[in-house]
Scaffold this active site. Structure first.
Site, PDB file in Angstrom:
ATOM      1  N   SER A 110       0.830  -1.195   0.000  1.00  0.00           N
ATOM      2  CA  SER A 110       0.000   0.000   0.000  1.00  0.00           C
ATOM      3  C   SER A 110       0.876   1.261   0.000  1.00  0.00           C
ATOM      4  O   SER A 110       1.604   1.495  -0.969  1.00  0.00           O
ATOM      5  CB  SER A 110      -0.954  -0.047   1.191  1.00  0.00           C
ATOM      6  OG  SER A 110      -2.036   0.826   1.033  1.00  0.00           O
ATOM      7  N   ASP A 229      -9.798  -6.446  -3.069  1.00  0.00           N
ATOM      8  CA  ASP A 229      -9.230  -5.315  -2.326  1.00  0.00           C
ATOM      9  C   ASP A 229     -10.211  -4.146  -2.338  1.00  0.00           C
ATOM     10  O   ASP A 229     -10.580  -3.637  -3.395  1.00  0.00           O
ATOM     11  CB  ASP A 229      -7.902  -4.896  -2.962  1.00  0.00           C
ATOM     12  CG  ASP A 229      -7.099  -3.944  -2.104  1.00  0.00           C
ATOM     13  OD1 ASP A 229      -7.697  -3.201  -1.308  1.00  0.00           O
ATOM     14  OD2 ASP A 229      -5.858  -3.946  -2.229  1.00  0.00           O
ATOM     15  N   HIS A 257      -6.986  -6.680   0.928  1.00  0.00           N
ATOM     16  CA  HIS A 257      -5.824  -5.789   0.910  1.00  0.00           C
ATOM     17  C   HIS A 257      -4.593  -6.419   1.564  1.00  0.00           C
ATOM     18  O   HIS A 257      -3.511  -5.867   1.461  1.00  0.00           O
ATOM     19  CB  HIS A 257      -6.199  -4.483   1.629  1.00  0.00           C
ATOM     20  CG  HIS A 257      -5.265  -3.341   1.370  1.00  0.00           C
ATOM     21  ND1 HIS A 257      -4.959  -2.901   0.100  1.00  0.00           N
ATOM     22  CD2 HIS A 257      -4.567  -2.539   2.220  1.00  0.00           C
ATOM     23  CE1 HIS A 257      -4.119  -1.883   0.180  1.00  0.00           C
ATOM     24  NE2 HIS A 257      -3.873  -1.645   1.452  1.00  0.00           N
TER      25      HIS A 257
END
Length: 282
Positions: A110, A229, A257
């Site tokens: 991320s 996600d 995620h």
């Protein structure tokens, strides 16, 4: 085997970003070519929480380093730090300098993926390979998942709901122990977390990257995304695949995620094989 069993917690002073050096906490395990794991930006995140299943797997093949990026975890949070993409990238680069590492592979989750892209763009000589996992990129928009992360207020119930609703497909991995650990960490760092995204002095939300920047990056890259996600849509990785000069893409089905947690064994094998390809070339 857990991260606690094999990883050593260490500290090093990183200079150049604030008046006083940043007392930086990182985990280290294994030996061989250096691989730096960069965590994301969720509340209560840290190198240990993000990479608890990854460090034991990769440490079989590499020297693994997992820092707490400034503003998160056990790293100091100086009053004069200005949180931004460049600050986070420079903190990672300062850590590499402090550890006398000229060139490393980066694995970014991320926000950590966006930091990796920034370093590969500005300092391509420092990055041999990179893995971008659920990373923001071209075409990224403010999703409901990101809004929920930013709106988080510390409580056990709120942390449990956040993890269940936005991070994992399989609710079984959201244990009460994980909720308690992430909640406690979120309380400790909450002031910094809120400031980096809501205080106009900071620029935590400015994470965009242009097509021109992306096309210029030559670093061999592996994009990994969970099909379900809700924080960073998998379509972002599909777009980046067509812009990066040397990139492969792997999509995990029935996964959100947290590909490194929900599909830990497969994730570790995939990443290790990709990173080892650089060693075999040499």
């Amino acid at each position: 085997m857990t991260t606690t069993d094999i990883a050593q917690g260490r500290r090093v002073a990183v200079s150049g970003l604030t008046a006083e050096p940043i007392d930086t906490f990182y985990l280290e395990a294994g030996s061989g070519d250096p691989v730096v794991l960069l965590h994301g930006s969720g509340p209560g995140v840290s190198g240990r929480a993000n990479w608890q299943h990854t460090i034991p797997g990769l440490a079989k093949h590499f020297r693994v380093i997992a820092p707490d990026i400034v503003g998160y975890g056990e790293t100091s949070r100086p009053d004069d730090v200005v949180y931004s993409l460049s600050t986070w990238s420079d903190h990672v680069l300062g850590l590499l300098d402090a550890l006398e590492l000229d060139r490393v592979s980066l694995v970014g989750n991320s926000l950590g993926g966006r930091i990796s892209l920034d370093i590969a763009d500005r300092h391509p000589d420092r990055v041999s390979r990179m893995v971008l996992m659920g990373s923001p990129g071209v075409g990224m928009t403010l999703t409901d998942g990101l809004k929920a992360l930013r709106a988080y207020e510390p409580s056990l119930d709120n942390m449990r709901a956040l993890l269940l609703d936005y991070f994992a497909v399989d609710p079984a991995i959201i244990t009460e122990e994980l909720v308690r650990i992430r909640y406690a960490a979120s309380v400790e760092t909450f002031d910094a977390y809120r400031a980096m995204f809501f205080d106009p002095r900071h620029k935590g939300n400015e994470l965009s990257i242009t097509e021109e920047q992306t096309r210029s990056i030559r670093t061999p890259s592996l994009l990994i995304h969970g099909r379900e996600d809700k924080v960073v849509p998998p379509e972002v990785s599909w777009t980046m695949l067509h812009l990066l000069q040397d990139a492969d893409l792997h999509i995990f089905a029935r996964c959100g995620h947290w590909t490194q947690i929900e599909r830990a064994a497969e994730f570790n094998e995939l990443v290790a094989n990709f990173l080892r390809a650089d060693s075999r070339r040499g």
